[in-house]
Design a protein around this motif. Structure first.
Motif, PDB file in Angstrom:
ATOM      1  N   TYR A   1       0.860  -1.178   0.000  1.00 26.99           N
ATOM      2  CA  TYR A   1       0.000   0.000   0.000  1.00 26.99           C
ATOM      3  C   TYR A   1       0.900   1.231   0.000  1.00 26.99           C
ATOM      4  O   TYR A   1       1.426   1.637   1.032  1.00 26.99           O
ATOM      5  CB  TYR A   1      -0.919  -0.009   1.224  1.00 26.99           C
ATOM      6  CG  TYR A   1      -1.794   1.230   1.330  1.00 26.99           C
ATOM      7  CD1 TYR A   1      -2.804   1.461   0.399  1.00 26.99           C
ATOM      8  CD2 TYR A   1      -1.612   2.144   2.356  1.00 26.99           C
ATOM      9  CE1 TYR A   1      -3.606   2.582   0.483  1.00 26.99           C
ATOM     10  CE2 TYR A   1      -2.412   3.271   2.451  1.00 26.99           C
ATOM     11  CZ  TYR A   1      -3.403   3.481   1.516  1.00 26.99           C
ATOM     12  OH  TYR A   1      -4.197   4.603   1.602  1.00 26.99           O
ATOM     13  N   TYR A   2       1.076   1.820  -1.167  1.00 36.08           N
ATOM     14  CA  TYR A   2       2.014   2.944  -1.272  1.00 36.08           C
ATOM     15  C   TYR A   2       1.360   4.219  -0.747  1.00 36.08           C
ATOM     16  O   TYR A   2       0.336   4.670  -1.244  1.00 36.08           O
ATOM     17  CB  TYR A   2       2.459   3.151  -2.718  1.00 36.08           C
ATOM     18  CG  TYR A   2       3.431   4.309  -2.855  1.00 36.08           C
ATOM     19  CD1 TYR A   2       4.728   4.196  -2.347  1.00 36.08           C
ATOM     20  CD2 TYR A   2       3.045   5.507  -3.440  1.00 36.08           C
ATOM     21  CE1 TYR A   2       5.613   5.257  -2.435  1.00 36.08           C
ATOM     22  CE2 TYR A   2       3.928   6.570  -3.537  1.00 36.08           C
ATOM     23  CZ  TYR A   2       5.210   6.441  -3.027  1.00 36.08           C
ATOM     24  OH  TYR A   2       6.087   7.502  -3.106  1.00 36.08           O
ATOM     25  N   PHE A   3       1.988   4.803   0.275  1.00 34.32           N
ATOM     26  CA  PHE A   3       1.455   6.023   0.874  1.00 34.32           C
ATOM     27  C   PHE A   3       2.572   7.038   1.097  1.00 34.32           C
ATOM     28  O   PHE A   3       2.628   7.727   2.104  1.00 34.32           O
ATOM     29  CB  PHE A   3       0.751   5.694   2.200  1.00 34.32           C
ATOM     30  CG  PHE A   3      -0.201   6.763   2.664  1.00 34.32           C
ATOM     31  CD1 PHE A   3      -1.284   7.119   1.887  1.00 34.32           C
ATOM     32  CD2 PHE A   3      -0.012   7.398   3.877  1.00 34.32           C
ATOM     33  CE1 PHE A   3      -2.167   8.108   2.306  1.00 34.32           C
ATOM     34  CE2 PHE A   3      -0.892   8.393   4.310  1.00 34.32           C
ATOM     35  CZ  PHE A   3      -1.973   8.745   3.517  1.00 34.32           C
ATOM     36  N   GLY A   4       3.509   7.056   0.147  1.00 33.71           N
ATOM     37  CA  GLY A   4       4.539   8.076   0.182  1.00 33.71           C
ATOM     38  C   GLY A   4       5.935   7.582   0.483  1.00 33.71           C
ATOM     39  O   GLY A   4       6.914   8.283   0.224  1.00 33.71           O
ATOM     40  N   ASP A   5       6.072   6.378   1.065  1.00 32.40           N
ATOM     41  CA  ASP A   5       7.404   5.831   1.305  1.00 32.40           C
ATOM     42  C   ASP A   5       7.337   4.313   1.327  1.00 32.40           C
ATOM     43  O   ASP A   5       6.301   3.718   0.979  1.00 32.40           O
ATOM     44  CB  ASP A   5       8.028   6.383   2.599  1.00 32.40           C
ATOM     45  CG  ASP A   5       7.226   6.030   3.852  1.00 32.40           C
ATOM     46  OD1 ASP A   5       6.486   5.013   3.834  1.00 32.40           O
ATOM     47  OD2 ASP A   5       7.320   6.761   4.847  1.00 32.40           O
ATOM     48  N   GLU A   6       8.428   3.680   1.730  1.00 29.00           N
ATOM     49  CA  GLU A   6       8.531   2.221   1.647  1.00 29.00           C
ATOM     50  C   GLU A   6       7.857   1.469   2.782  1.00 29.00           C
ATOM     51  O   GLU A   6       7.887   0.240   2.813  1.00 29.00           O
ATOM     52  CB  GLU A   6      10.019   1.815   1.597  1.00 29.00           C
ATOM     53  CG  GLU A   6      10.797   2.021   2.882  1.00 29.00           C
ATOM     54  CD  GLU A   6      11.423   3.384   3.026  1.00 29.00           C
ATOM     55  OE1 GLU A   6      12.454   3.500   3.713  1.00 29.00           O
ATOM     56  OE2 GLU A   6      10.872   4.357   2.437  1.00 29.00           O
ATOM     57  N   PHE A   7       7.204   2.175   3.713  1.00 28.07           N
ATOM     58  CA  PHE A   7       6.663   1.507   4.890  1.00 28.07           C
ATOM     59  C   PHE A   7       5.164   1.226   4.829  1.00 28.07           C
ATOM     60  O   PHE A   7       4.571   0.804   5.813  1.00 28.07           O
ATOM     61  CB  PHE A   7       6.977   2.326   6.146  1.00 28.07           C
ATOM     62  CG  PHE A   7       8.450   2.517   6.387  1.00 28.07           C
ATOM     63  CD1 PHE A   7       9.266   1.429   6.623  1.00 28.07           C
ATOM     64  CD2 PHE A   7       9.017   3.783   6.345  1.00 28.07           C
ATOM     65  CE1 PHE A   7      10.628   1.591   6.834  1.00 28.07           C
ATOM     66  CE2 PHE A   7      10.381   3.967   6.559  1.00 28.07           C
ATOM     67  CZ  PHE A   7      11.187   2.859   6.799  1.00 28.07           C
ATOM     68  N   GLY A   8       4.536   1.479   3.678  1.00 29.45           N
ATOM     69  CA  GLY A   8       3.111   1.187   3.546  1.00 29.45           C
ATOM     70  C   GLY A   8       2.290   1.981   4.545  1.00 29.45           C
ATOM     71  O   GLY A   8       2.425   3.201   4.669  1.00 29.45           O
ATOM     72  N   TYR A   9       1.447   1.278   5.296  1.00 21.88           N
ATOM     73  CA  TYR A   9       0.621   1.934   6.312  1.00 21.88           C
ATOM     74  C   TYR A   9       1.444   2.383   7.531  1.00 21.88           C
ATOM     75  O   TYR A   9       0.962   3.159   8.345  1.00 21.88           O
ATOM     76  CB  TYR A   9      -0.453   0.971   6.824  1.00 21.88           C
ATOM     77  CG  TYR A   9      -1.558   0.637   5.858  1.00 21.88           C
ATOM     78  CD1 TYR A   9      -2.692   1.428   5.767  1.00 21.88           C
ATOM     79  CD2 TYR A   9      -1.492  -0.499   5.054  1.00 21.88           C
ATOM     80  CE1 TYR A   9      -3.737   1.101   4.918  1.00 21.88           C
ATOM     81  CE2 TYR A   9      -2.534  -0.833   4.192  1.00 21.88           C
ATOM     82  CZ  TYR A   9      -3.650  -0.030   4.138  1.00 21.88           C
ATOM     83  OH  TYR A   9      -4.681  -0.355   3.284  1.00 21.88           O
ATOM     84  N   ASN A  10       2.658   1.846   7.652  1.00 19.19           N
ATOM     85  CA  ASN A  10       3.502   2.115   8.816  1.00 19.19           C
ATOM     86  C   ASN A  10       2.762   1.789  10.113  1.00 19.19           C
ATOM     87  O   ASN A  10       2.684   2.598  11.044  1.00 19.19           O
ATOM     88  CB  ASN A  10       3.978   3.576   8.838  1.00 19.19           C
ATOM     89  CG  ASN A  10       5.093   3.792   9.854  1.00 19.19           C
ATOM     90  OD1 ASN A  10       5.959   2.947  10.048  1.00 19.19           O
ATOM     91  ND2 ASN A  10       5.050   4.926  10.543  1.00 19.19           N
TER      92      ASN A  10
END
Length: 455
Positions: A167-176
């Protein structure tokens, strides 16, 4: 033995990226924060058109994968509240952490089926079958472990990938998400070679929990939470909530569609109950006499009330079983699902027998077969294209056009986020990411369009 420190570790804040500062009035705990990140996202919304039991069902009464997930979320949270009360009473949980366990289970229930492909478990079988045939007839650069990821594809494993990276949301951590939110859906903490052992007495080896591309993610979570490559304690409770939700609810839907009747329930429960036989059958008899002759009341009311009463017994059994097996659960050493060793195991067994009757209905079987053909066919189209050097090029040939069809968010992860070294593996994973993320309706429609059946 006290696990107070362990509960503190697994219920506190820990993420791959330090979360951005929230407004001062934000009173949510760390897991409610996770729930907020998830509930409005596209992968959650797509669950509304994914099969629970009845594929492509037109009735708006019947459960989808989304409504099932919401029910599991509530049941899991409710069980969590009961367990929390027990832990507080036993001084196993710090008061400041009250609410975190139930919130964590609420999150886990919402996302537990997020990675399921179109047409549910039958869709999983289509993906596994395709790759077993594909690797048997085509040369490949993939290792045995890499091939096993595809040959044993599992929606639960895909869930970890979606949550942590896809889930791409601006960086490599997905939803974080919080580490424990991610750990709560790793049912089988093994890779695809070490897992999938049959037969096995180790619950962690029954299937697998992470693809090679998420190995480091898993290791960081496992090491920080000190899980010792065993199940997170919350997984046992999530599995129990899932069992309770779908065992009873699928039967309720079957009644509404006329696939089974009250007589089927009476017969199968009479044959499969032991400990709870008297109380369950007496309650069913009472509900029949109380509602069957009322005007404008159909059978579904009786079954809804029957479901609620049996779920109550199962929840009570789960909570008691958790207390009785507390040490093994906290150490991840319980090698059984809680429901299967609880005092409500006979109710679960009876519901399973009923489910077989529902699953064998011809209308379900025909739609599942259609779903199989669509998924298998889409894989065949895209995987063949991926073998061409033109697949990722900017040309106007078939292969390049197929690459352009893949969703931009998946291509973003493939091109800029996923740094795995084997390009062939990455291409195959991109395709599986794309197809497994489809809704039932979209998978059927895209297959028909690409084959020229429907334009």
């Amino acid at each position: 033995m006290s696990y107070k420190k362990k509960w503190k570790l697994i219920l506190e804040e820990k993420r791959f990226r330090t979360k951005s500062k929230t407004i001062e009035s934000d009173g949510r705990n760390t897991f409610e924060n996770d729930y907020g990140r998830l509930i409005s996202s596209a992968p959650i919304r797509r669950l509304q058109d994914k099969t629970q039991v009845f594929p492509l069902e037109q009735s708006d009464y019947i459960r989808t994968r989304l409504t099932h997930s919401l029910e599991v979320s509530y049941l899991a949270s409710s069980i969590g509240q009961s367990i929390e009360n027990y832990l507080l009473k036993e001084k196993e949980l710090e008061l400041e952490l009250k609410g975190n366990l139930s919130s964590l289970l609420r999150v886990a229930g919402l996302v537990h089926d997020l990675g399921n492909p179109p047409f549910g478990h039958f869709g999983e079988e289509a993906i596994k079958s395709f790759f077993k045939n594909y690797f048997a007839t085509n040369k490949t650069t993939l290792s045995e472990l890499e091939k096993a990821d595809f040959e044993n594809f599992d929606g639960n494993v895909q869930t970890l990938r979606i949550l942590s990276k896809l889930y791409y949301f601006g960086d490599e951590f997905g939803y974080n998400l919080n580490y424990s939110s991610l750990a709560s859906i790793i049912k089988y903490p093994s890779n695809s070679v070490d897992g999938n052992k049959k037969p096995t007495t180790e619950i962690a080896k029954k299937k697998f929990g992470y693809f090679v591309t998420e190995t480091e993610t898993y290791k960081k979570i496992n090491d920080y939470l000190k899980l010792g490559n065993r199940r997170h304690p919350v997984v046992y409770l999530l599995e129990a909530a899932d069992d309770i939700a779908y065992s009873a609810a699928d039967i309720e839907d079957g009644i509404k569609l006329g696939i089974i009747g009250i007589k089927d329930i009476e017969d199968i429960f009479s044959k499969n109950l032991d400990r709870n036989k008297d109380v369950v059958l007496k309650n069913l008899e009472y509900l029949k006499s109380a509602y069957s002759k009322k005007p404008n009341v159909d059978t579904s009311i009786i079954i809804q009330k029957f479901r609620i009463s049996t779920q109550k017994i199962m929840i009570e059994g789960i909570v008691k079983c958790f207390k009785d097996n507390y040490d093994d659960i906290m150490q991840g050493k319980l090698e059984d699902e809680i429901i299967d060793i609880s005092e409500a195991k006979d109710i679960r067994r009876a519901y399973k027998k009923l489910q077989y009757k529902v699953f064998d209905d011809k209308s379900i079987l025909k739609k599942e077969i259609a779903g199989w053909e669509a998924i298998y066919g889409l894989l065949d189209i895209f995987v063949k294209a991926s073998r061409s050097d033109s697949f990722q090029a900017n040309g106007n040939n078939l292969e390049a056009r197929l690459y352009k069809i893949i969703s931009s968010s998946h291509k973003k992860v493939y091109e800029d986020i996923e740094n795995y070294s084997n390009t062939e593996y990455k291409k195959l994973q991109l395709i599986v990411d794309f197809i497994s993320g489809m809704t039932d309706t979209y998978a059927i429609r895209l297959f028909q369009e690409l084959k020229g059946i429907k334009i």
